[in-house]
Design a protein around this motif. Sequence first.
Motif, PDB file in Angstrom:
ATOM      1  N   GLU A   3       0.846  -1.201   0.000  1.00 41.72           N
ATOM      2  CA  GLU A   3       0.000   0.000   0.000  1.00 41.72           C
ATOM      3  C   GLU A   3       0.878   1.245   0.000  1.00 41.72           C
ATOM      4  OE1 GLU A   3      -3.381   0.342  -0.087  1.00 41.72           O
ATOM      5  OE2 GLU A   3      -3.508  -1.814  -0.392  1.00 41.72           O
ATOM      6  N   PHE A   4       0.812   2.002  -1.074  1.00 40.09           N
ATOM      7  CA  PHE A   4       1.613   3.216  -1.199  1.00 40.09           C
ATOM      8  C   PHE A   4       0.924   4.395  -0.543  1.00 40.09           C
ATOM      9  CE2 PHE A   4       3.346   0.765  -4.647  1.00 40.09           C
ATOM     10  CZ  PHE A   4       4.649   1.226  -4.801  1.00 40.09           C
ATOM     11  N   ASN A   5       1.741   5.330  -0.006  1.00 43.49           N
ATOM     12  CA  ASN A   5       1.160   6.616   0.352  1.00 43.49           C
ATOM     13  C   ASN A   5       1.390   7.562  -0.830  1.00 43.49           C
ATOM     14  OD1 ASN A   5       3.599   8.189   0.598  1.00 43.49           O
ATOM     15  ND2 ASN A   5       3.924   7.342   2.645  1.00 43.49           N
ATOM     16  N   ASP A   6       0.868   8.772  -0.770  1.00 42.36           N
ATOM     17  CA  ASP A   6       0.905   9.678  -1.920  1.00 42.36           C
ATOM     18  C   ASP A   6       2.297  10.027  -2.395  1.00 42.36           C
ATOM     19  OD1 ASP A   6      -1.814   9.717  -1.982  1.00 42.36           O
ATOM     20  OD2 ASP A   6      -2.036  11.611  -0.909  1.00 42.36           O
ATOM     21  N   ARG A   7       3.243  10.144  -1.487  1.00 41.83           N
ATOM     22  CA  ARG A   7       4.585  10.616  -1.851  1.00 41.83           C
ATOM     23  C   ARG A   7       5.525   9.491  -2.290  1.00 41.83           C
ATOM     24  NH1 ARG A   7       6.428  15.597   0.958  1.00 41.83           N
ATOM     25  NH2 ARG A   7       4.919  17.146   0.271  1.00 41.83           N
ATOM     26  N   GLU A   8       5.185   8.249  -2.001  1.00 41.48           N
ATOM     27  CA  GLU A   8       6.094   7.147  -2.311  1.00 41.48           C
ATOM     28  C   GLU A   8       6.194   6.930  -3.822  1.00 41.48           C
ATOM     29  OE1 GLU A   8       6.043   4.302   1.583  1.00 41.48           O
ATOM     30  OE2 GLU A   8       4.439   4.041   0.130  1.00 41.48           O
ATOM     31  N   LYS A   9       7.439   6.792  -4.289  1.00 35.75           N
ATOM     32  CA  LYS A   9       7.697   6.588  -5.713  1.00 35.75           C
ATOM     33  C   LYS A   9       8.814   5.561  -5.897  1.00 35.75           C
ATOM     34  CE  LYS A   9       4.974   9.755  -7.534  1.00 35.75           C
ATOM     35  NZ  LYS A   9       3.786   9.354  -8.240  1.00 35.75           N
ATOM     36  N   LYS A 119       3.016   4.679  -9.720  1.00 38.63           N
ATOM     37  CA  LYS A 119       4.038   4.914  -8.698  1.00 38.63           C
ATOM     38  C   LYS A 119       5.449   4.773  -9.268  1.00 38.63           C
ATOM     39  CE  LYS A 119       1.425   5.945  -5.291  1.00 38.63           C
ATOM     40  NZ  LYS A 119       1.496   7.294  -4.718  1.00 38.63           N
ATOM     41  N   VAL A 120       5.561   4.202 -10.462  1.00 46.63           N
ATOM     42  CA  VAL A 120       6.856   4.025 -11.113  1.00 46.63           C
ATOM     43  C   VAL A 120       7.089   5.166 -12.092  1.00 46.63           C
ATOM     44  CG1 VAL A 120       8.213   2.558 -12.673  1.00 46.63           C
ATOM     45  CG2 VAL A 120       6.813   1.517 -10.869  1.00 46.63           C
ATOM     46  N   VAL A 121       8.248   5.819 -11.957  1.00 47.61           N
ATOM     47  CA  VAL A 121       8.664   6.866 -12.887  1.00 47.61           C
ATOM     48  C   VAL A 121       9.923   6.358 -13.585  1.00 47.61           C
ATOM     49  CG1 VAL A 121       9.422   9.260 -13.154  1.00 47.61           C
ATOM     50  CG2 VAL A 121       7.747   8.661 -11.379  1.00 47.61           C
ATOM     51  N   ARG A 122       9.817   6.156 -14.908  1.00 48.80           N
ATOM     52  CA  ARG A 122      10.951   5.642 -15.679  1.00 48.80           C
ATOM     53  C   ARG A 122      11.723   6.803 -16.307  1.00 48.80           C
ATOM     54  NH1 ARG A 122       7.161   2.034 -19.205  1.00 48.80           N
ATOM     55  NH2 ARG A 122       6.061   3.997 -18.924  1.00 48.80           N
ATOM     56  N   LEU A 123      13.016   6.855 -16.007  1.00 50.60           N
ATOM     57  CA  LEU A 123      13.904   7.879 -16.536  1.00 50.60           C
ATOM     58  C   LEU A 123      14.872   7.208 -17.507  1.00 50.60           C
ATOM     59  CD1 LEU A 123      14.731   9.649 -13.159  1.00 50.60           C
ATOM     60  CD2 LEU A 123      12.919  10.234 -14.775  1.00 50.60           C
ATOM     61  N   PHE A 124      14.752   7.550 -18.767  1.00 51.28           N
ATOM     62  CA  PHE A 124      15.574   6.935 -19.805  1.00 51.28           C
ATOM     63  C   PHE A 124      16.824   7.784 -20.002  1.00 51.28           C
ATOM     64  CE2 PHE A 124      16.903   5.796 -24.051  1.00 51.28           C
ATOM     65  CZ  PHE A 124      16.663   4.432 -24.104  1.00 51.28           C
ATOM     66  N   VAL A 125      17.986   7.186 -19.753  1.00 53.88           N
ATOM     67  CA  VAL A 125      19.274   7.876 -19.884  1.00 53.88           C
ATOM     68  C   VAL A 125      19.989   7.263 -21.089  1.00 53.88           C
ATOM     69  CG1 VAL A 125      21.465   8.383 -18.749  1.00 53.88           C
ATOM     70  CG2 VAL A 125      19.356   8.251 -17.393  1.00 53.88           C
ATOM     71  N   TYR A 126      20.462   8.124 -22.002  1.00 54.69           N
ATOM     72  CA  TYR A 126      21.068   7.580 -23.227  1.00 54.69           C
ATOM     73  C   TYR A 126      22.198   8.459 -23.747  1.00 54.69           C
ATOM     74  CZ  TYR A 126      18.385  11.120 -25.769  1.00 54.69           C
ATOM     75  OH  TYR A 126      17.878  12.308 -26.225  1.00 54.69           O
TER      76      TYR A 126
END
Length: 195
Positions: A3-9, A119-126
């Motif tokens: 169970e996530f809270n609002d700020r958890e990422k 809740k998942v933020v994907r950051l693509f680094v290239y």
Amino acid sequence: MYEFNDREKIIVFTGPDGSGRKSVAEAVGQTFGMAKVVSYATRSQRPGEVNGQDYHFVTHATYEEMEMQGEFLESVTIDGHYYGIRGLDVEEHLDLRGCVYLILNREGAEILKKVYGEKVVRLFVYADRRTVEERQRRLGIDPDTITARLGHYDSEMAYRASCEHAFENYDLGQTTYEITNTLEAYLQRNLVDKD
């Protein structure tokens, strides 16, 4: 299910091998005080890698036992080696810090997105192929490994359009700054001076 809270990422750094995603991830993780979730791998340690910091290096038998116990959120096979993330590791770090980061290939990133959604933020680094190859040569990675990694370059690059954000990485400081600014909107830690 956790169970996530609002700020958890869950912040996922992805992109081709040699893009600098590990260096960027560690700099950003340190800036925000995020815990790193370390994946499990059955391949051998490479020069410069530290067990428990880069991966938890385990035998095939140990990995298969963990998989039979249902410990992995995701498990992928790349070039004959298994890689996986323990769900318990993610949840324990979220409980402690409220935000975690991982460094994953596109398969792992996609699986986490399916499991945890928004809740998942994907950051693509290239970086371009030539730069990626040069970086790996400078690190002393053997030519066969570099060739195998470059064989995945195009499929990894194709994943960029699926990620929430993408960052070209030719300058570690600049890329870290750009990502920190981007994550500030998600994490609301007030680390970035808006003036």
